[in-house]
Design a protein around this motif. Structure first.
Motif: not given
Lengths: 249, 253
Positions: A49, A52-54, A56-57, B33, B36-37, B40
């Motif tokens: 996660q 993935d989120r890095k 996406k960011l 995580a 980061l969410s 985002i």
């Protein structure tokens, strides 16, 4: 004689079934390994996660930057369009805050009795009438009315007023004139300032010019109109502008 | 060490190991995580805002040509400089069409004119600071009541609202503050002398007609920003730019 139990101690009844030789330690180890496996799974998922989120960011940040740069590059266009809107709204505010003198004269001609003639008309917007005529109602109080369009020379809230000088065939005709003047579109008040026979026109203070007969009363009437309306807010972008090179018919 | 002691020891060690794994590995990663969410989410909002700005800017770019035409057309109603000659020409043209004599024009509110002079100049002075610069005039006309009535209507019609709510510009924007009609002097004559106190408008000296823009490209970001950042009460534009050339004026949005 003492009884002797010949059954091996680990197989005797009363000991917990399945404990085995390790005394249950194996189960504890197995359980711990199971929990550890779950934890490793959770860790792996979390790592995934995060990764993935890095990504996406980073993508979103890059997109944001690109969009901001594009918007910044077009700022002159945005500013110019805003300039157009401001200017359009300012012109509209001035246009909307004007008093339609032509319409007032049209109305005057419509309602004036046949036996009445006008020798002078003095119309003003704002406090002017109040300075020249003490009885002018409410005009002075609205001279500096705060408005949305301070640009206009006749800001919303200003009170148009008109002073008529003229003569009529009789005093009754003057009264009729007062009544008829109230029928003008947009009039809020009609007040008589003077009405005197023309032979005493000096005392009456009204103009004796014009076609007044010798013994006819001359009068001075103050007409006060409704205050100029406050322009409704309009969206400049929706306003259509039409321009022509003609003389302005 | 008894069997039970061994079991307890093994259990404790297993728990310690699991706790260490949770605290040192899994939990921090999950927190990362989660953080980061939320980042985002924030970045997505910023992206949406930036994309909105970009879309607005692109729309502005598409509308630029029309906006430029509008601004230039509005310059006919409110020019960048005083443009007294064009005003006189406009009025002379209107009076000729109405068989009205254009007797005089006086700048500055007109002491000899309608009684609106002093009061209206007070209003004008109070208002001038907020937006357009104001140019008070006093005009004296001669003609019949009907002709003067039509002249007043025409002067208003130079810049007027259309029935659809739009704005039609065909000449200088004028506000008639005072109107005075009196006999021209000849006994029995239908001729009147009409004295009008009016105000024309000029863009503030600090602004240009188009704020430096050209038909093909807008002004530089710096000057455009400064022009558009003025309050809504002020209206743009300018100084030395000439009024809109006739060739550029047309029906625009």
């Amino acid at each position: 004689m003492k009884a002797v139990n010949l059954i091996p101690s680990e197989e005797r009844r009363g000991r917990s079934a399945g404990v085995g030789r390790s005394g249950g330690a194996a189960y504890i180890v197995l359980g711990a390994l199971g929990v550890l496996a779950v934890l490793v799974l959770l860790y792996g998922m979390a790592r995934h996660q995060v990764s993935d989120r890095k990504g996406k960011l980073a993508t979103i940040t890059a997109q944001t930057q690109r969009a901001q740069e594009a918007a910044t590059a077009l700022t002159p266009y945005t500013s110019f369009v805003a300039l157009r809107e401001q200017r359009m709204q300012a012109v509209e505010a001035v246009v909307d805050s004007r008093f339609d003198w032509a319409h007032a004269f049209h109305e005057l001609g419509r309602v004036l009795p046949r036996e009445t003639s006008i020798s002078s008309i003095d119309g003003t917007v704002g406090g002017a009438a109040a300075t020249s005529t003490a009885s002018a109602p409410a005009a002075s109080s609205t001279t500096t009315a705060p408005t949305a369009s301070a640009t206009s020379a006749t800001p919303p809230g200003s009170v148009p007023a008109m002073t008529l000088g003229g003569c009529a065939s009789s005093q009754a005709e003057v009264a009729l004139t007062l009544q008829r003047l109230r029928l003008m579109d947009g009039v809020s008040a009609v007040s008589l300032q003077s009405s005197a026979k023309s032979s005493a026109s000096g005392a009456g203070g009204a103009s004796s010019k014009g076609n007044c007969k010798a013994n006819s009363p001359t009068f001075t009437v103050q007409i006060t109109f409704e205050p100029l309306p406050t322009p409704a807010a309009s969206s400049g972008s929706a306003t259509k502008l039409t321009a022509s090179t003609g003389g302005g018919q | 060490m008894t069997t039970r002691d061994r079991l307890v020891l093994i259990g404790v060690m297993a728990l310690a190991l699991l706790a260490a794994v949770w605290l040192l590995l899994v939990s921090p990663e999950r927190k990362t995580a989660s953080k980061l969410s939320s980042e985002i989410s924030t970045a997505s909002a910023q992206l949406a805002s930036a994309q909105g700005d970009q879309a607005s800017a692109q729309a502005a770019q598409r509308r630029y040509s029309a906006a430029y035409s509008s601004v230039v057309s509005l310059g006919k109603a409110v020019p960048a400089s005083e443009e007294v000659p064009s005003l006189m020409y406009q009025i002379a043209q209107a009076t000729n069409a109405r068989h009205v004599q254009f007797n005089s024009i006086t700048t500055g509110g007109g002491a000899s004119g309608a009684s609106a002079g002093s009061a209206s100049s007070t209003v004008a002075a109070a208002a001038a600071s907020a937006g357009f610069s104001q140019m008070p005039f006093t005009f004296v006309f001669g003609g019949s009541f009907d002709d003067l009535y039509r002249l007043f209507r025409q002067l208003n019609a130079a810049t007027v609202r259309t029935s659809s709510g739009g704005l039609q510009v065909s000449g200088r924007l004028l506000t008639l503050q005072g109107v005075k009609l009196e006999p021209a002097g000849t006994e029995g004559s239908s001729q009147l002398t009409g004295t009008i106190t009016a105000t024309a408008y000029v863009l503030p000296a600090s602004q240009g007609l188009t704020a430096g823009a050209t038909p093909t490209s807008p002004t530089t970001p710096g000057s455009a920003t400064s022009a558009s950042s003025t309050p809504a009460s002020s209206t743009p534009s300018s100084s030395s730019a000439a009024p809109a050339p006739a060739a550029t004026i047309g029906a625009v949005r």
